[in-house]
Design an enzyme around this catalytic site. Structure first.
Site, short mmCIF file in Angstrom:
data_model
loop_
_atom_site.label_atom_id
_atom_site.label_comp_id
_atom_site.label_asym_id
_atom_site.label_seq_id
_atom_site.Cartn_x
_atom_site.Cartn_y
_atom_site.Cartn_z
CB SER A 278 44.09 41.69 42.19
OG SER A 278 45.03 40.83 41.56
CG ASP B 169 42.34 33.71 44.20
OD1 ASP B 169 43.56 33.73 43.93
OD2 ASP B 169 41.64 34.75 44.19
CG HIS C 159 45.02 36.87 44.14
ND1 HIS C 159 43.90 36.56 43.38
CD2 HIS C 159 45.51 38.03 43.63
CE1 HIS C 159 43.73 37.51 42.47
NE2 HIS C 159 44.69 38.41 42.60
#
Length: 362
Positions: free
Chosen positions: A33, A323, A326
């Site tokens: 991600s 978040d 990240h």
């Protein structure tokens, strides 16, 4: 004096005409991600970032599948090498001349191991990403011919980011996880490194010759782990220990591969140190906090997903983390700056600017 001025002008003009040759370099991205640009949008999975407030600062102000408020690390590298962002491999727009730019194969939730991220259901595991890279090469060959396609792949820049999920979403996912019962942490790290080596050797076999390999960031310092594992907001010790074991062994393994191939194919990016700089002293980098996520809920905004119902900061540039896991776009820009120009403490054996300069001569 006048003659030397003319000579300088001629050289500048010549360099200007040569620049497009070095700028037309393809870029391929593999991993999780931290580098996924939207492949998971096309999959049935919970590991996705295709709804607000993700993308709030992206040029279109829309969620794209990037786990960021704006641009992610591959986007910013593309800017630095004067290219357009690579499209997700699953994007229907990746056809024709867009193939010449490269492709992003990354998928949120994956790891080095196949059992990492099973809770996310349908994600593109790393060996499937490599199969897609083979497919891509067949499509490229159909477009430009075998010889030119091979040259594009050999001369491309490659970025691979793996490892974090093998700890966060596997070994430490639940108490007494299957992998933690199977392996003590040092043995698990050795196992991961040996499996990662097989992946990188496969990537080499598929034609990759310049590969940036990022280590894990300081996993214990992300807002999610502070929220779940720390008493007073300190970095979670177990995950910090995992990073401390994994990253030096990764560098050692990459050096061994380079020795085997008699070339600096694999470049180690010390993303742990890059993060720790602004985590330790956020104010020095213009952040007000490196503990609290901009988007989330619970302690440090570190629990659950970032959604329209979450707390959302108005000043994203002041937060090191977007978040629970990240970095923000601003933090991503700091990381890429070190990838471009960092000393050997950050980039081993050399930074990306040096790579670009060396490769432009060949």
């Amino acid at each position: 004096m006048a003659n030397s001025s003319v000579l300088v002008m001629v050289l500048i003009a010549l360099l200007g005409t040569l620049a497009p040759l070095t700028e037309a370099r393809a870029f391929f991205v593999f991993g999780d991600s931290l580098v996924d640009s939207g492949n998971n949008n096309y999959l049935v999975t919970s590991a996705r970032a295709d709804s607000p407030p993700y993308g709030i600062d992206y040029p279109t102000h829309r969620a794209t599948g990037r786990f960021s408020n704006g641009l992610n690390i591959p986007d910013i590298i593309s800017q630095k090498i004067k290219s357009e962002s690579t499209l997700p491999y699953l994007s229907p727009q990746l056809t024709g001349k867009k193939l010449l730019v490269g492709a992003n194969f990354a998928s949120a939730g994956i790891g080095i191991l196949n059992d990492t991220g099973v809770q996310f259901l349908n994600i593109i595991r790393i060996y499937t990403q490599l199969e897609y890279f083979q497919q891509y090469q067949q499509r490229l060959t159909a477009l430009v011919g075998a010889q030119k396609a091979r040259g594009i792949v050999n001369q491309a820049l490659v970025l691979i980011t793996l490892g974090g999920n093998d700890f966060v979403n596997n070994y430490y996912l639940v108490p007494n996880s299957a992998r933690s019962r199977q392996f003590a942490l040092p043995n698990y790290v050795r196992y991961l490194i040996s499996e990662y080596q097989k992946i990188l050797m496969r990537l080499y076999k598929l034609g990759a010759r310049r590969v940036l390999v990022t280590g894990t960031g300081p996993m214990g310092c992300v807002p999610a782990e502070r929220a779940m594992r720390s008493r007073n907001g300190e970095c979670a010790a177990e995950l910090q220990q995992a990073s401390a074991l994994f990253n030096p062994q990764l560098v050692q393994m990459l050096q061994g591969l380079n020795k085997k191939f008699h070339a600096d194919v694999f470049i180690a990016a010390n993303t742990h140190e890059m993060h720790m700089d602004f985590i330790t002293d956020p104010q020095a980098f213009g952040f007000t906090t490196s503990k609290i996520a901009c988007c989330g809920q619970g302690p440090y905004n570190g629990l659950g997903l970032c959604t329209v119902l979450s707390n959302l900061c108005s000043n994203r540039g002041q937060y090191a983390f977007w978040d629970a896991f990240h970095p923000s776009e601003k933090a991503n820009r700091l990381i890429v700056q070190q990838i471009m120009t960092g000393s050997t403490m950050y980039m081993n054996p050399m930074n990306l600017s040096t790579i670009m300069a060396l490769d432009s001569r060949t």
